[in-house]
Write an enzyme that holds these catalytic residues in place. Structure first.
Site, PDB file in Angstrom:
ATOM      1  N   ASP A   1      10.717  25.881  39.648  1.00  0.00           N
ATOM      2  CA  ASP A   1      10.031  26.618  38.577  1.00  0.00           C
ATOM      3  C   ASP A   1      10.970  26.761  37.382  1.00  0.00           C
ATOM      4  OD1 ASP A   1       7.662  28.745  38.012  1.00  0.00           O
ATOM      5  OD2 ASP A   1       9.553  29.546  37.252  1.00  0.00           O
TER       6      ASP A   1
ATOM      7  N   TYR B   1      13.638  29.294  29.272  1.00  0.00           N
ATOM      8  CA  TYR B   1      14.863  29.375  30.087  1.00  0.00           C
ATOM      9  C   TYR B   1      15.966  28.464  29.547  1.00  0.00           C
ATOM     10  CZ  TYR B   1      11.586  31.358  33.569  1.00  0.00           C
ATOM     11  OH  TYR B   1      10.617  32.096  34.213  1.00  0.00           O
TER      12      TYR B   1
ATOM     13  N   LYS C   1       6.307  26.311  31.587  1.00  0.00           N
ATOM     14  CA  LYS C   1       5.414  27.308  30.968  1.00  0.00           C
ATOM     15  C   LYS C   1       5.488  27.228  29.450  1.00  0.00           C
ATOM     16  CE  LYS C   1       7.022  30.256  34.750  1.00  0.00           C
ATOM     17  NZ  LYS C   1       8.459  30.035  34.926  1.00  0.00           N
TER      18      LYS C   1
ATOM     19  N   HIS D   1       2.767  31.591  29.743  1.00  0.00           N
ATOM     20  CA  HIS D   1       3.863  32.425  30.249  1.00  0.00           C
ATOM     21  C   HIS D   1       3.524  33.917  30.232  1.00  0.00           C
ATOM     22  CE1 HIS D   1       8.483  32.190  30.788  1.00  0.00           C
ATOM     23  NE2 HIS D   1       8.037  33.251  31.395  1.00  0.00           N
TER      24      HIS D   1
HETATM   25  N1  LIG Z   1       6.630  34.146  34.685  1.00  0.00           N
HETATM   26  C1  LIG Z   1       7.506  35.055  34.376  1.00  0.00           C
HETATM   27  O1  LIG Z   1       7.323  35.848  33.457  1.00  0.00           O
HETATM   28  C2  LIG Z   1       8.765  35.144  35.153  1.00  0.00           C
HETATM   29  C3  LIG Z   1       9.606  36.260  35.004  1.00  0.00           C
HETATM   30  C4  LIG Z   1      10.765  36.317  35.771  1.00  0.00           C
HETATM   31  C5  LIG Z   1      11.042  35.285  36.657  1.00  0.00           C
HETATM   32  N2  LIG Z   1      10.227  34.196  36.777  1.00  0.00           N
HETATM   33  C6  LIG Z   1      10.518  33.071  37.701  1.00  0.00           C
HETATM   34  O2  LIG Z   1      10.706  33.603  39.017  1.00  0.00           O
HETATM   35  C7  LIG Z   1      12.004  33.263  39.487  1.00  0.00           C
HETATM   36  C8  LIG Z   1      12.529  34.345  40.410  1.00  0.00           C
HETATM   37  O3  LIG Z   1      12.605  35.592  39.763  1.00  0.00           O
HETATM   38  P1  LIG Z   1      13.972  36.236  39.199  1.00  0.00           P
HETATM   39  O4  LIG Z   1      14.944  35.163  38.861  1.00  0.00           O
HETATM   40  O5  LIG Z   1      13.570  37.185  38.145  1.00  0.00           O
HETATM   41  O6  LIG Z   1      14.506  37.123  40.379  1.00  0.00           O
HETATM   42  P2  LIG Z   1      14.811  36.992  41.940  1.00  0.00           P
HETATM   43  O7  LIG Z   1      14.555  35.648  42.475  1.00  0.00           O
HETATM   44  O8  LIG Z   1      14.146  38.159  42.558  1.00  0.00           O
HETATM   45  O9  LIG Z   1      16.374  37.316  41.989  1.00  0.00           O
HETATM   46  C9  LIG Z   1      17.336  36.500  41.413  1.00  0.00           C
HETATM   47  C10 LIG Z   1      18.646  37.276  41.383  1.00  0.00           C
HETATM   48  O10 LIG Z   1      19.050  37.618  42.700  1.00  0.00           O
HETATM   49  C11 LIG Z   1      20.300  37.025  43.044  1.00  0.00           C
HETATM   50  N3  LIG Z   1      20.118  36.525  44.415  1.00  0.00           N
HETATM   51  C12 LIG Z   1      19.415  35.435  44.789  1.00  0.00           C
HETATM   52  N4  LIG Z   1      19.414  35.321  46.124  1.00  0.00           N
HETATM   53  C13 LIG Z   1      20.128  36.351  46.605  1.00  0.00           C
HETATM   54  C14 LIG Z   1      20.496  36.751  47.910  1.00  0.00           C
HETATM   55  N5  LIG Z   1      20.098  36.059  48.983  1.00  0.00           N
HETATM   56  N6  LIG Z   1      21.270  37.878  48.047  1.00  0.00           N
HETATM   57  C15 LIG Z   1      21.673  38.576  46.973  1.00  0.00           C
HETATM   58  N7  LIG Z   1      21.349  38.240  45.697  1.00  0.00           N
HETATM   59  C16 LIG Z   1      20.592  37.128  45.526  1.00  0.00           C
HETATM   60  C17 LIG Z   1      20.534  35.940  42.017  1.00  0.00           C
HETATM   61  O11 LIG Z   1      21.887  35.802  41.671  1.00  0.00           O
HETATM   62  P3  LIG Z   1      22.700  34.381  41.789  1.00  0.00           P
HETATM   63  O12 LIG Z   1      21.952  33.355  40.996  1.00  0.00           O
HETATM   64  O13 LIG Z   1      24.047  34.719  41.225  1.00  0.00           O
HETATM   65  O14 LIG Z   1      22.724  34.083  43.254  1.00  0.00           O
HETATM   66  C18 LIG Z   1      19.785  36.506  40.786  1.00  0.00           C
HETATM   67  O15 LIG Z   1      20.597  37.439  40.107  1.00  0.00           O
HETATM   68  C19 LIG Z   1      12.787  33.091  38.189  1.00  0.00           C
HETATM   69  O16 LIG Z   1      14.014  32.461  38.358  1.00  0.00           O
HETATM   70  C20 LIG Z   1      11.796  32.323  37.358  1.00  0.00           C
HETATM   71  O17 LIG Z   1      11.749  30.965  37.731  1.00  0.00           O
HETATM   72  C21 LIG Z   1       9.083  34.135  36.042  1.00  0.00           C
END
Ligand SMILES: NC(=O)c1ccc[n+]([C@@H]2O[C@H](COP(=O)([O-])OP(=O)(O)OC[C@H]3O[C@@H](n4cnc5c(N)ncnc54)[C@H](OP(=O)(O)O)[C@@H]3O)[C@@H](O)[C@H]2O)c1
Length: 281
Positions: free
Chosen positions: A49, A54, A79, A112
């Protein structure tokens, strides 16, 4: 429930989406993104994704090519960002994303965020992008019930997916029920509370009998709720940890316990809240 890393859910357009993938928000452009995507694909992830905003589409595309996997085996989402919304500008934005990705199609193209006044025109462009093969499937993100109700009054093409913030701490049960009723697959972002909930003691308690971490419990809970997940990490050990979800199963009692963790707690800033923000008006 027998799930694997390549399990899919059916979409309302006849295609499927892998339940499990890698997120890349805040994955730095260059080698951090390239390495993360390559490690993930090596570990069996088949869904990535990204988004124009980004700033790492080029690296995602490069890594997919470098993996040597056939394009058809990797499910890729990007997106249209808010400042590109509107009919013509969305068509252009998709073409520019495809150029950066080095691809001639994406598997899923998402609106988005539901920008007021523009979102329904943007959707018409997505319908055109699907018709012309540039996006195999089309969907939305951050759309609440009021946005979906409005959109469905203007179009015959129901979004295949709605990508929204969902975690054990913000479960959005009403929205997920609404989406299911309309045939829209729910995809969760920030399932790990953007890393702020990965030492949660209650999740740790649920995972303890299985030898699983809070992150793994949160992710497995979503999978067992038929919610697509895209946990983000740029660290190899976490990319592996987040994929080790297919050798245990939460019981109905575990799922009940986690249902009780819902506190409508978003990790997004108030300006991002699609219910109330008019930042992009
Ligand atoms: N459509 C939208 O508006 C929208 C908004 C937000 C996100 N997204 C998408 O959804 C994806 C996921 O959401 P997100 O990035 O917001 O948050 P997430 O996946 O909930 O969390 C990512 C964070 O957690 C850390 N992490 C990952 N695995 C871990 C583990 N096993 N233990 C401890 N910490 C861990 C990562 O750090 P490290 O990288 O340092 O490991 C990063 O800081 C995004 O990357 C993006 O592709 C979409």
């Amino acid at each position: 429930m027998s799930l694997s890393i390549t399990s899919t859910l059916p979409l309302n357009d006849g295609r499927t989406i892998p339940l499990f993938g890698l997120g890349t928000f805040l994955s730095e452009a260059g080698s951090p993104t390239r390495d993360a995507v390559l490690w993930a694909l090596e570990a069996g992830y088949r869904h990535i994704d990204t988004a124009r905003i980004y700033g790492n589409e080029q690296d995602v595309g490069t890594a997919i090519r470098e993996s040597g996997l056939p394009r058809s085996e990797v499910y890729l989402t990007t997106k249209v960002w808010n400042d590109d919304q509107g009919y013509d500008s969305t068509l252009r934005a998709c073409d520019e994303s495809l150029k950066r990705l080095g691809m001639d199609y994406v598997d899923l193209y998402l609106v988005h965020w539901p920008v007021p006044d523009l979102r329904n025109e943007t959707w018409k462009a997505l319908v055109e992008l699907q018709r012309t093969g540039r996006a195999r499937s089309i969907g939305v993100s951050n759309f609440m019930i009021k946005h979906l109700d409005e959109l469905l009054n203007t179009t015959d093409v129901v979004p295949a997916v709605n990508q929204v913030e969902i975690s054990p701490f913000i479960q959005r049960k009403e929205l997920t029920a609404y989406c299911r009723d309309k045939g829209i697959v729910v995809e969760s972002y920030s399932t790990l509370g953007r890393g702020q909930r990965t030492d949660d003691e209650r999740l740790a308690g649920v995972g303890e009998p299985y030898g699983k971490t809070p992150a793994q419990v949160a992710l497995r809970w979503a999978l067992q709720s038929d919610i697509v997940i895209i946990p983000k990490s740029v660290r190899k050990e976490r990319i592996l940890e987040n994929a080790a979800l297919f050798d245990f199963e939460l019981t109905d009692a575990d799922m009940e316990v986690i249902a009780g963790f819902d506190e409508n707690a978003s990790v997004m800033p108030p300006t991002w809240d699609p219910e109330t923000s008019d930042k992009w008006r």
